[in-house]
Design a protein around this motif. Structure first.
Motif, PDB file in Angstrom:
ATOM      1  N   LEU A  63       0.818  -1.213   0.000  1.00 44.89           N
ATOM      2  CA  LEU A  63       0.000   0.000   0.000  1.00 44.89           C
ATOM      3  C   LEU A  63       0.854   1.265   0.000  1.00 44.89           C
ATOM      4  N   GLY A  64       2.004   1.200   0.617  1.00 44.51           N
ATOM      5  CA  GLY A  64       2.848   2.384   0.725  1.00 44.51           C
ATOM      6  C   GLY A  64       2.661   3.067   2.058  1.00 44.51           C
ATOM      7  N   PHE A  65       3.744   3.507   2.659  1.00 38.48           N
ATOM      8  CA  PHE A  65       3.686   4.092   3.988  1.00 38.48           C
ATOM      9  C   PHE A  65       2.878   5.385   4.051  1.00 38.48           C
ATOM     10  N   PRO A  66       2.983   6.293   3.079  1.00 41.73           N
ATOM     11  CA  PRO A  66       2.166   7.514   3.182  1.00 41.73           C
ATOM     12  C   PRO A  66       0.673   7.216   3.227  1.00 41.73           C
ATOM     13  N   ALA A  67       0.185   6.370   2.316  1.00 38.05           N
ATOM     14  CA  ALA A  67      -1.243   6.041   2.293  1.00 38.05           C
ATOM     15  C   ALA A  67      -1.644   5.253   3.526  1.00 38.05           C
ATOM     16  N   LEU A  68      -0.791   4.344   3.945  1.00 33.61           N
ATOM     17  CA  LEU A  68      -1.100   3.496   5.098  1.00 33.61           C
ATOM     18  C   LEU A  68      -1.220   4.330   6.368  1.00 33.61           C
ATOM     19  N   PHE A  69      -0.271   5.225   6.590  1.00 36.46           N
ATOM     20  CA  PHE A  69      -0.289   6.025   7.809  1.00 36.46           C
ATOM     21  C   PHE A  69      -1.450   7.016   7.822  1.00 36.46           C
ATOM     22  N   GLU A  70      -1.722   7.641   6.688  1.00 37.34           N
ATOM     23  CA  GLU A  70      -2.834   8.597   6.644  1.00 37.34           C
ATOM     24  C   GLU A  70      -4.169   7.885   6.828  1.00 37.34           C
ATOM     25  N   ALA A  71      -4.319   6.716   6.203  1.00 34.79           N
ATOM     26  CA  ALA A  71      -5.566   5.967   6.361  1.00 34.79           C
ATOM     27  C   ALA A  71      -5.775   5.551   7.808  1.00 34.79           C
ATOM     28  N   PHE A  72      -4.700   5.236   8.505  1.00 32.18           N
ATOM     29  CA  PHE A  72      -4.822   4.861   9.911  1.00 32.18           C
ATOM     30  C   PHE A  72      -5.178   6.061  10.775  1.00 32.18           C
ATOM     31  N   ARG A  73      -4.528   7.200  10.508  1.00 28.16           N
ATOM     32  CA  ARG A  73      -4.816   8.398  11.300  1.00 28.16           C
ATOM     33  C   ARG A  73      -6.250   8.874  11.101  1.00 28.16           C
ATOM     34  N   ALA A  76       6.257  -2.236  -3.188  1.00 27.04           N
ATOM     35  CA  ALA A  76       5.746  -2.780  -4.433  1.00 27.04           C
ATOM     36  C   ALA A  76       6.355  -2.076  -5.633  1.00 27.04           C
ATOM     37  N   GLY A  77       6.207  -2.696  -6.800  1.00 32.97           N
ATOM     38  CA  GLY A  77       6.683  -2.110  -8.034  1.00 32.97           C
ATOM     39  C   GLY A  77       5.520  -1.698  -8.921  1.00 32.97           C
ATOM     40  N   GLY A  78       5.729  -1.747 -10.252  1.00 34.53           N
ATOM     41  CA  GLY A  78       4.692  -1.356 -11.186  1.00 34.53           C
ATOM     42  C   GLY A  78       4.599   0.156 -11.340  1.00 34.53           C
ATOM     43  N   ILE A  79       3.628   0.588 -12.138  1.00 33.10           N
ATOM     44  CA  ILE A  79       3.466   2.027 -12.346  1.00 33.10           C
ATOM     45  C   ILE A  79       2.756   2.674 -11.168  1.00 33.10           C
ATOM     46  N   LYS A  80       2.233   1.882 -10.259  1.00 32.54           N
ATOM     47  CA  LYS A  80       1.555   2.271  -9.026  1.00 32.54           C
ATOM     48  C   LYS A  80       0.050   2.483  -9.261  1.00 32.54           C
ATOM     49  N   VAL A  81      -0.715   2.124  -8.236  1.00 38.44           N
ATOM     50  CA  VAL A  81      -2.174   2.181  -8.298  1.00 38.44           C
ATOM     51  C   VAL A  81      -2.654   3.615  -8.515  1.00 38.44           C
ATOM     52  N   SER A  82      -2.070   4.553  -7.789  1.00 38.38           N
ATOM     53  CA  SER A  82      -2.514   5.948  -7.918  1.00 38.38           C
ATOM     54  C   SER A  82      -2.274   6.471  -9.323  1.00 38.38           C
ATOM     55  N   SER A  95      -6.763  -0.117  -4.741  1.00 40.18           N
ATOM     56  CA  SER A  95      -6.286  -1.461  -4.383  1.00 40.18           C
ATOM     57  C   SER A  95      -7.451  -2.410  -4.115  1.00 40.18           C
ATOM     58  N   VAL A  96      -8.482  -1.893  -3.452  1.00 42.60           N
ATOM     59  CA  VAL A  96      -9.671  -2.722  -3.191  1.00 42.60           C
ATOM     60  C   VAL A  96     -10.317  -3.151  -4.505  1.00 42.60           C
ATOM     61  N   VAL A  97     -10.457  -2.218  -5.440  1.00 42.02           N
ATOM     62  CA  VAL A  97     -11.058  -2.540  -6.741  1.00 42.02           C
ATOM     63  C   VAL A  97     -10.231  -3.574  -7.485  1.00 42.02           C
ATOM     64  N   LEU A  98      -8.912  -3.386  -7.509  1.00 44.33           N
ATOM     65  CA  LEU A  98      -8.045  -4.323  -8.224  1.00 44.33           C
ATOM     66  C   LEU A  98      -8.075  -5.703  -7.591  1.00 44.33           C
ATOM     67  N   LEU A  99      -8.066  -5.771  -6.262  1.00 49.43           N
ATOM     68  CA  LEU A  99      -8.125  -7.070  -5.590  1.00 49.43           C
ATOM     69  C   LEU A  99      -9.439  -7.781  -5.879  1.00 49.43           C
ATOM     70  N   VAL A 123      -6.052  12.884  -1.930  1.00 49.42           N
ATOM     71  CA  VAL A 123      -6.345  12.249  -3.216  1.00 49.42           C
ATOM     72  C   VAL A 123      -5.467  11.018  -3.419  1.00 49.42           C
ATOM     73  N   ALA A 124      -4.186  11.131  -3.076  1.00 43.27           N
ATOM     74  CA  ALA A 124      -3.272   9.998  -3.264  1.00 43.27           C
ATOM     75  C   ALA A 124      -3.704   8.798  -2.431  1.00 43.27           C
ATOM     76  N   THR A 125      -4.101   9.036  -1.192  1.00 47.54           N
ATOM     77  CA  THR A 125      -4.530   7.936  -0.328  1.00 47.54           C
ATOM     78  C   THR A 125      -5.822   7.312  -0.834  1.00 47.54           C
ATOM     79  N   LYS A 126      -6.765   8.138  -1.260  1.00 55.51           N
ATOM     80  CA  LYS A 126      -8.016   7.601  -1.797  1.00 55.51           C
ATOM     81  C   LYS A 126      -7.757   6.739  -3.025  1.00 55.51           C
ATOM     82  N   LEU A 127      -6.940   7.245  -3.935  1.00 56.59           N
ATOM     83  CA  LEU A 127      -6.642   6.472  -5.138  1.00 56.59           C
ATOM     84  C   LEU A 127      -5.955   5.156  -4.798  1.00 56.59           C
TER      85      LEU A 127
END
Length: 444
Positions: free
Chosen positions: A203-213, A308-314, A232-236, A223-227
């Motif tokens: 998920l990435g630390f920035p998104a993970l920490f903000e989602a927890f807070r 993770a790698g790839g072009i990234k979910v966001s 990720s939920v949609v892709l899974l 926007v980055a955390t929402k994306l």
């Protein structure tokens, strides 16, 4: 060299190169292999790059080729690559001196650009706690299962738990079993902890920490955390349904499982296919319908500033919003009642196009270097290397040295990111003081 490395962004690819060089030298030593012989340079380089880039792709039979020392080196390289070479160095500096200078703050910020310099100390502590906390939980669950149910000796169970937990959270794909985790495909106490750990790490630390807070107020997510989170939920979900449907009756993958086993194996494989790299089902026996699905998920990858790698979910979903705004004739790109800045749109497009170009060139290169190989297999292997996923249909082991070097380069570029590499090479610190007249060419 000092002049070239004066900007922190250039130290990111340089730091990974140093780690790869050290890992290659150690893995070439005779006491790293089970037969105590020197490992060929290309094999050691490929393995070290795969470990540092947290890919997990291999050209050897990992549990039988490497001995304890070699496997420990692979584990250390994977952990270092997952944390980030420069982030890890800053963590050591913080632990030893209890201080973090401006230079180290800038180095860490080069890998975690979403945080300000003043937040770096707190960020480092949160990263360390998250990484080692998650790995400890996974290790305890997997070790207990192997010890109590499969009757592994305690030492062997612990080693297997530690090794696979480090690989899972850091989205590496090395395994102590020649067939990956296929033997545990229907065991939720082994596959689910590793799959969930790979999801958290991806998920990435920035998104993970903000989602927890802001866990009680998702509407306030950036926007980055929402994306990242909702994407990720949609892709899974989409990947799980697609793989389950495609492989339901395939006797070589999950066709002989009961319903619960099919559901568990499909979910675990999709969770680990985005960048995790473990085989929960026999990837080489996938049906033709599953190849495009897995390739697409690998290419998209995980969250920004993650293992993770790839072009990234966001990046992927931001481009979707850009296309939707253009089709509707909207002047602005709106995500969650926020306008997306034009530089972010250009960066997303740049990352996507550079990634497509790299995968295309890599696929063409392997096609030229090999004969009698299916295009699907070549594209699968190249995408897996570039996205640092590590899934393989067995092609990497059959490639000549030149083909393995192509995959090595793709793993390295995929780990540091096309945009980071391009910025490191073409960085221009001078600001242009003039602008040319504007013109709008015809497009399409």
């Amino acid at each position: 060299m000092r002049r070239f490395l004066r900007h922190p962004v250039r130290l990111v690819p340089f730091g990974f190169l140093v780690a790869i060089a050290i890992g290659t030298g150690l893995l070439m030593l005779p006491w790293a292999t089970s037969e105590h012989r020197y490992t060929p340079l290309v094999t050691a380089l490929f393995t070290a790059t795969s470990a540092v880039s947290v890919t997990g792709m291999n050209v050897t039979d990992t549990p039988n080729y490497w001995n304890g020392f070699g496997l420990v080196m692979i584990t250390v390289l994977t952990q270092a690559g997952g944390l980030g070479i420069l982030t890890g160095a800053a963590l050591v500096s913080l632990a030893v001196t209890r201080q973090l200078g401006l230079r180290n703050r800038l180095l860490v910020q080069a890998e975690s650009a979403d945080y300000g310099i003043g937040d770096i100390r707190r960020l480092l502590m949160h990263i360390a706690g998250t990484v080692f906390g998650c790995e400890l939980v996974m290790t305890a669950l997997v070790t207990g299962r192997l010890w109590l149910t499969y009757h592994y000796p305690p030492g062997r169970a612990l080693w297997s738990g530690v090794f696979h937990s480090v690989q899972a959270f850091n989205n590496g794909g090395f395994s102590l079993y020649s067939e990956g985790l296929v033997a545990f495909g229907r065991d939720p106490w082994v596959t689910l902890p590793l799959a969930l750990g790979a999801i958290v790490g991806g998920l990435g630390f920035p998104a993970l920490f903000e989602a927890f807070r802001q866990r009680r107020r998702p509407s306030r997510w950036s926007v980055a955390t929402k994306l990242t989170i909702w994407g990720s939920v949609v892709l899974l979900a989409a990947g799980f349904v697609g793989l389950l449907a495609a492989e339901w009756a395939n006797p070589f993958t999950i066709g002989t499982y009961d319903t619960a086993g099919k559901v568990l194996a499909s979910f675990s494989q999709i969770a680990l296919s985005r960048t995790g790299g473990f085989d929960v089902i026999n990837v080489a026996a996938l049906s033709e319908e599953s190849y495009p699905l897995i390739i697409a998920l690998m290419f998209i990858g995980g969250g920004s500033a993650s293992t993770a790698g790839g072009i990234k979910v966001s990046t992927f979903f931001l481009l979707g919003f850009v296309i939707w705004a253009e089709l509707r004739g909207e002047p602005d790109v709106i995500v969650g009642r926020r306008r997306v800045a034009a530089p972010s749109q250009r960066q997303a497009l740049t990352v996507a196009l550079l990634s497509v170009a790299l995968v295309t060139v890599g696929t063409l290169g392997l096609t030229v270097l090999t004969t009698g190989v299916r295009f699907n297999d070549t594209l699968f292997e190249v995408t897996s290397a570039f996205s640092t996923t590590g899934l393989t249909v067995g092609l990497a082991q059959r490639l000549p040295d030149s083909g393995q070097l192509v995959l090595t380069a793709l793993m390295y570029i995929g780990r540091i990111g096309p945009l980071t590499l391009g910025s490191a090479i073409a960085l221009n610190t001078r600001r242009r003081l003039y602008r040319y007249p504007k013109e709008q060419p015809v497009v399409g």
